[in-house]
Design an enzyme around this catalytic site. Structure first.
Site, short mmCIF file in Angstrom:
data_model
loop_
_atom_site.label_atom_id
_atom_site.label_comp_id
_atom_site.label_asym_id
_atom_site.label_seq_id
_atom_site.Cartn_x
_atom_site.Cartn_y
_atom_site.Cartn_z
N PHE C 116 0.76 -1.21 -0.21
CA PHE C 116 -0.02 -0.13 -0.12
C PHE C 116 1.05 1.31 0.08
CE2 PHE C 116 -4.39 1.45 0.69
CZ PHE C 116 -5.08 0.62 0.25
N GLN C 236 -7.00 15.31 2.83
CA GLN C 236 -6.53 14.64 1.86
C GLN C 236 -7.31 14.30 0.54
OE1 GLN C 236 -5.93 9.84 2.59
NE2 GLN C 236 -3.94 10.70 2.56
N HIS C 238 -7.86 11.94 -2.43
CA HIS C 238 -7.41 10.67 -2.82
C HIS C 238 -7.02 10.72 -4.10
CE1 HIS C 238 -7.32 6.31 -3.50
NE2 HIS C 238 -7.13 6.05 -2.36
N LEU C 248 -14.50 6.39 -4.67
CA LEU C 248 -13.08 5.84 -4.41
C LEU C 248 -12.86 4.65 -5.28
CD1 LEU C 248 -10.96 5.69 -2.36
CD2 LEU C 248 -12.29 4.33 -1.00
N GLU C 251 -6.60 2.19 -3.26
CA GLU C 251 -5.07 2.29 -3.39
C GLU C 251 -4.60 0.92 -3.56
OE1 GLU C 251 -3.55 5.21 -0.88
OE2 GLU C 251 -1.61 4.24 -0.63
N ARG C 282 -0.24 9.45 -0.58
CA ARG C 282 -1.51 10.14 -1.47
C ARG C 282 -1.27 11.54 -2.01
NH1 ARG C 282 -6.49 7.02 1.71
NH2 ARG C 282 -5.90 5.03 0.92
N HIS C 349 -11.21 13.28 0.14
CA HIS C 349 -11.35 11.93 0.65
C HIS C 349 -11.25 11.98 2.11
CE1 HIS C 349 -11.18 7.64 0.87
NE2 HIS C 349 -10.02 7.55 1.42
N ARG C 391 -2.37 11.36 5.66
CA ARG C 391 -2.64 10.00 6.11
C ARG C 391 -2.07 9.02 5.37
NH1 ARG C 391 -6.52 6.45 5.31
NH2 ARG C 391 -8.13 7.56 4.27
#
Lengths: 118, 125, 585, 254
Positions: C116, C236, C238, C248, C251, C282, C349, C391
């Site tokens: 990730f 954030q 995304h 969404l 990821e 991100r 996001h 994050r």
């Protein structure tokens, strides 16, 4: 009306044909069983049955029985095999085809008799 | 049977195989009836005319114990199969419990009477 | 109606359900209030996974996870929180498994893990498989599992209750007021401890992965009391949302080997993050995508997207491990990831900021150690400052379970020790809520709430989006002022009491305006670029001046004014500490 | 009722995108003032790729603010917006305009059936969740947990792939002809949830759940009408799962 697909109509027809057959069965048992009350009583009922609307009705009962029988087999295949569910649609079209054939076939044989009064 | 509103109810209700057994019965009896009834229809409706089903013809045919048994098997299985099928419908569509009770009561009585009539008729010849 | 519970949980997403579950284990009466049915919460939309150093696939250690979290947060992360988190999350994931969560498995039957963004081995050497996943529906499984466990525990739920006010007096929380959607009645809840876990406020942006219901209600209510919101400037985006829709795209799609490509098919992330390429954090990927688009290398009709390429992956991976997004791409774009490139663009996001709390979730009333007794917060709603300025993927689900659990335990412990606080008379308690509704129902203005909301969302997207500058944000401050003035003219036309969703939407717009106000003011104030906060007029990170958290307070004496304060960053964990360094991948 | 035209899309408007003219026919009902439900038609413009939910939101936001329905995530994961759209149960956010109407066509929207209508498209979900709770929808394993995870093979985990995908939107249960007429049937959704635990190798309460499924209100009420399977927005092969539970009950009790 909910726009269900084949499965919904298969279920509805199965239920309706089942109830119709049950109704016929009850009449049938009563009329045949009635011979214990003597020949005259039996024949009185029987001559009514001999009228053409009843005989055409019987054609539909035949088609109903064939549908109920073969859709019943379809249900058994679905219940006891893994693949039955996957092919339920195709099987239902098969059942409909058989029912239609049975109806046409029975009519082919029976209609001349009704028209001929035999 | 009412719906279990909590899992305690559900747990208490969970100990009858009646529905399972009926479910299996419907499939087995159905399988047998397919052959019996389609044969019966063929022999009494397609092969011969309704006009041939006179009193004498019926009496003569049923003098044979094999036909007697054949017809009785249809009678018994189809009435049970039909009665249980109708019970399914009643339980589906009749929602109030008191109504359901008397509808079922009347219906089952009629079926039982017909069964008696049919059986007596078959074996009194 | 009046209710009384030892612990009240607001919100029934991952954090709220976790908090309710653990509070109940603490032998106190617990009720959970949600404006939705619990299984509708947006935790369910999380896809990729939950990061924990289990080492099921490759060697891994909690120190590495802690380091990645701190570095990912551009060193604004409080390191004590990061240490607690990286250790706790390992147990928490096993606990979720013991609750029955249907994780995907490794061939040995252990919890499966995948790579990730930003998660590395040995302090940044290479990507590591750390994200524990259940296909690409990890959030859905967590939400369902936690709800199931609450059903088992017999938690009391108040579904479709909208919290309208928190009752706080003399630094102590007494309970709250909530509006029952089905009757239109106000309920007063009296409690020893209240846990806020009602999620974020992504709906202030036009393109967002957030649900329509994520309007920052409780953040705003907290803020209206003159209490601070921390680090609101860090929001954030995304990198991968379905083009135009913002839905969404996990990821995990890049964790499984998906590649971002521009209009010429170039794997452009090689230029921006040579080491970990598409698996960079991100903020970096989002900026890279926007840079590509700005320089004319975008795809699509408006050239405002780039493609994600999965076509080199086996069909079983795409339809198995990535079933969810495959379905979404097919449904909404009519594209099949097995053979088509899927256009994506960054989507709003996750709020890194929120209600400031300490490590036990206790809410802070200022930047110097003041607290609100009996009031806790967890999840996206809260800012323990685990995420700092940005994050890492999978750390939100981790945040929910770790800090939801800690808040639940702490609240129950507190509730066992104290008596019920004094409670104002019902009339007094409900006054502000009654006023709020009275104004919305009986106004004379003709403003349309939906039109104001649309303008807010579009202007926030343009002015406080991925790239920011002083001029645009100053303009945005004025736009928000104007929208707030117009909001005063909103009148609800539906007079019905039951299920008045028009009233609710109008109320939510008020909350969103507050969140946008705090966010814009905080962002305008921070004259550096750090993590997700990227300023075109201050392009460098400035540790000398800005290695500190922003605390935004509403000025209760002057309308539309935001007071900015600060809070120091915890630069040391309990056993480990990582010096701020330039952030390169 | 005819309303003004406006743009229903949340996507940016571009002149090159053709707009469809639609009639949206909504079955409305407010028990505070109406004796019975009535149809209202709204004229709207929408893009072919818009969700039906975008169109309904547009009606609410700009034409008829009192129109009431549930919605949240907008992409088919929260399960709030199950509705009867053009005669079939669907999630309004997972149904695109182009799939249900052409330009000049009509989209009909009704509340899902079998549950009490509270207002417009919003129904009482409590009976649905009661059925859900009746099947003990939670993992049960009382034996002490190991320090790490319980081991489960990939194949065993895959047995739950479909059933654990359920979002409790009620599309299936409220499409079932048996549920419409008799709410005491637990319904497809509850059975799918039971399936998820019955076929979880780590769970220890299989027999109890099979017992619940074995009742009059359980799996035997399923008449395999397949409406549930057709309606499921998550493509769960519901009828197949129910049949698997039937066989599990049969062999489990045999």
């Amino acid at each position: 009306m909910y726009r269900g697909r084949e499965g919904q109509w298969a279920f509805l027809l199965h239920r309706l044909s089942g109830l119709a057959i049950l109704l016929y069965l009850m009449l049938h048992v009563f009329s045949i069983g009635s011979f214990i009350f003597g020949e005259r009583f039996y024949m009185a009922i029987h001559e009514t049955y001999d009228l053409w609307p009843f005989r055409i009705g019987l054609l539909f009962v035949t088609a109903g029985v064939v549908y109920h029988a073969f859709n019943g087999l379809r249900i058994i295949v679905m219940d006891f095999t893994g693949f039955g569910v996957a092919y339920q649609r195709q099987m239902w079209y098969g059942v409909m085809a058989i029912s239609l054939l049975a109806f046409v076939g029975a009519a082919w044989v029976v209609m001349p008799r009704i028209l001929g009064g035999y | 049977m009412i719906r279990a509103r909590t899992f305690t109810d559900a747990r208490q209700q969970a100990h009858s195989n009646a529905e399972l057994n009926w479910w299996i019965f419907m499939r087995i009896s159905g399988l047998i009836l397919v052959f019996l009834i389609l044969g019966h229809i063929y022999m009494t409706f397609i092969q011969v005319s309704e006009s041939d089903a006179t009193f004498d013809a019926v009496v003569n045919k049923l003098a044979n114990p094999a036909w007697k048994f054949y017809d009785w098997l249809i009678l018994a299985l189809s009435l049970l199969h039909g009665a249980n099928g109708a019970r399914y419908s009643i339980e589906d569509y009749v929602r109030s419990r008191p109504n359901r009770a008397w509808v079922k009561g009347v219906f089952f009585t009629v079926i039982a009477l017909l069964f008696t009539l049919g059986t007596v008729g078959l074996f009194s010849i | 109606m009046h209710h009384r519970y030892d612990v009240l949980v607001v919100g029934a997403g991952g954090a709220g359900l976790m908090a309710a579950l653990y509070a109940a284990k603490g032998d106190v009466s617990v009720a959970c209030i949600s404006k939705l049915y619990p299984t509708r919460s947006h935790t369910g939309a999380a896809q990729g996974g939950i990061g924990a150093a289990l080492g099921n696939v490759q060697e891994d250690h909690w120190e590495w996870h802690m380091f990645d979290t701190v570095k990912g947060g551009d060193y604004l992360t409080d390191q004590d929180a990061a240490e607690v988190f990286a250790k706790d999350i390992i147990d928490a994931v096993y606990e979720l498994e013991h609750m029955g969560l249907p994780f995907s498995r490794t061939p040995e039957g252990k919890i499966a893990q995948r790579k990730f963004g930003g998660h590395t081995r040995d302090f940044g050497k290479a990507a590591v498989e750390r994200s524990c996943y259940a296909k690409d529906r990890t959030g859905h499984m967590i939400l369902q599992t936690l709800y199931q466990q609450n059903v088992k525990a017999g938690t009391t739920f108040f579904n479709e209750f909208h919290v309208t006010d928190l009752l706080i007096e003399d630094g102590r929380c007494q309970g709250l007021v909530a509006y029952e959607l089905s009757t239109g009645e106000l309920h007063t809840f009296h409690a020893k401890a209240v846990i806020l876990a009602a999620g974020g406020y992504g709906r202030v942006f036009k393109i967002t992965s957030n649900a329509l219901t994520l309007t920052g209600d409780l953040m705003s209510i907290y803020y209206r009391k003159g209490l601070p919101l921390e680090d609101m400037e860090f929001y954030q985006f995304h990198p991968t949302g379905l083009a135009k829709l913002g839905i969404l795209v996990t990821e995990g799609i890049r964790g499984e080997g998906g590649i971002l490509r521009n209009d010429s098919g170039e794997r452009f992330m090689e230029r921006y993050a040579p080491t970990i390429k598409d698996l960079a954090p991100r903020d970096i990927v989002s900026r890279s995508i926007i840079t590509e688009i700005r320089e004319g290398r975008g795809v699509g009709r408006d050239k405002d997207a780039v493609n994600i390429d999965l076509t080199h992956l086996p069909r079983e991976v795409i339809e198995g491990k990535l079933a969810e997004i495959t379905d979404l791409a097919r449904t909404y774009l009519g594209m099949d990831p097995v053979k088509d490139l899927v256009p994506i663009q960054p989507t709003a996001h996750y709020a890194m900021g929120g209600i400031p709390t300490n490590l036990d979730g206790l809410c802070l009333s200022d930047g110097s150690g003041g607290t609100v007794e009996g009031l806790y917060a967890a999840g996206e709603q809260a800012c323990v400052s685990l995420h700092g300025a940005n994050r890492l993927g999978t750390n939100s689900l981790g945040d929910l379970v770790v800090f939801g659990r800690r808040a639940g335990i702490a609240a129950a412990k507190y509730a066992r020790q104290v008596e019920y606080p004094d409670m104002p008379e019902t009339g007094d308690a409900q006054r502000e809520s009654v006023d709020l509704f009275e104004r919305l129902r009986n106004g004379s203005g003709k403003e349309n709430a939906a039109a104001i909301r649309k303008e807010l969302q579009e202007s926030m997207m343009n002015n406080v989006g991925i790239f920011r500058n002083g001029k645009d944000m100053a303009a945005q401050v004025d736009i928000i002022k104007e929208l707030k003035a117009r909001y005063q003219g909103v009148t609800v036309s539906d007079p019905s009491r039951r299920y008045n969703s028009e009233l609710i939407e109008a109320m939510e717009l008020g909350f969103m305006l507050d969140c946008a106000e705090a966010m814009t003011a905080s962002a305008l104030n921070r004259t550096e670029s750090r993590g997700a906060h990227d300023r075109e007029d201050f392009t460098e990170r400035n540790d000398a001046e800005w290695l500190k958290h922003t605390m935004a307070y509403k000025n209760l004496n002057k309308a539309d004014d935001v007071i900015i304060g600060y809070k120091p960053v915890a630069l040391k964990g309990f056993t480990r500490a990582f010096e701020p360094k330039p952030r390169v991948y | 009722m005819t309303q003004t035209h406006a743009q229903a899309s949340s996507a940016p408007v571009s002149a090159s995108v053709p707009m469809l003219q639609l009639k949206v026919k909504v079955l409305r009902f407010d028990p505070e003032k109406d004796k019975k439900a009535y149809w209202t038609t709204y004229d709207v413009e929408a893009q072919a790729g818009d969700r039906v939910l975008d169109v309904i939101n547009h009606i609410k936001w700009y034409l008829e603010p009192s129109l009431t329905f549930r919605r949240s995530c907008m992409h088919g994961i929260c399960g709030s917006d199950a509705m009867l759209i053009n005669g079939r149960n669907r999630l309004a956010c997972k149904t695109l305009v182009r799939d249900v109407a052409k330009s000049g066509g009509t989209i009909t929207v009704e509340p899902i059936r079998g549950l009490k209508v509270e207002k417009d498209l919003l129904v009482d979900m409590e009976p649905f969740f009661d059925s859900y709770k009746a099947i003990m929808p939670y993992f049960i394993n009382e034996s002490p947990a190991p320090a790490a995870e319980r081991i489960q093979s990939e194949e065993e985990a895959e047995r739950m792939a479909h059933s654990s995908n359920c979002i409790l939107c009620a599309c299936c249960t409220t499409s079932c002809p048996i549920f419409w007429v008799n709410g005491s049937y637990l319904g497809p959704a509850a059975i799918v949830q039971a399936h998820r635990f019955i076929f979880d190798t780590r769970d220890e309460a299989t027999q109890q759940r099979l017992g619940i499924m074995n009742q009059n209100t359980g799996v035997w009420r399923c008449r395999t009408a397949y409406n549930c399977t057709e309606a499921c927005p998550r493509d769960i092969p519901i009828t197949q799962l129910i049949e698997e539970v039937k066989r599990a009950v049969m062999y489990g009790q045999a």
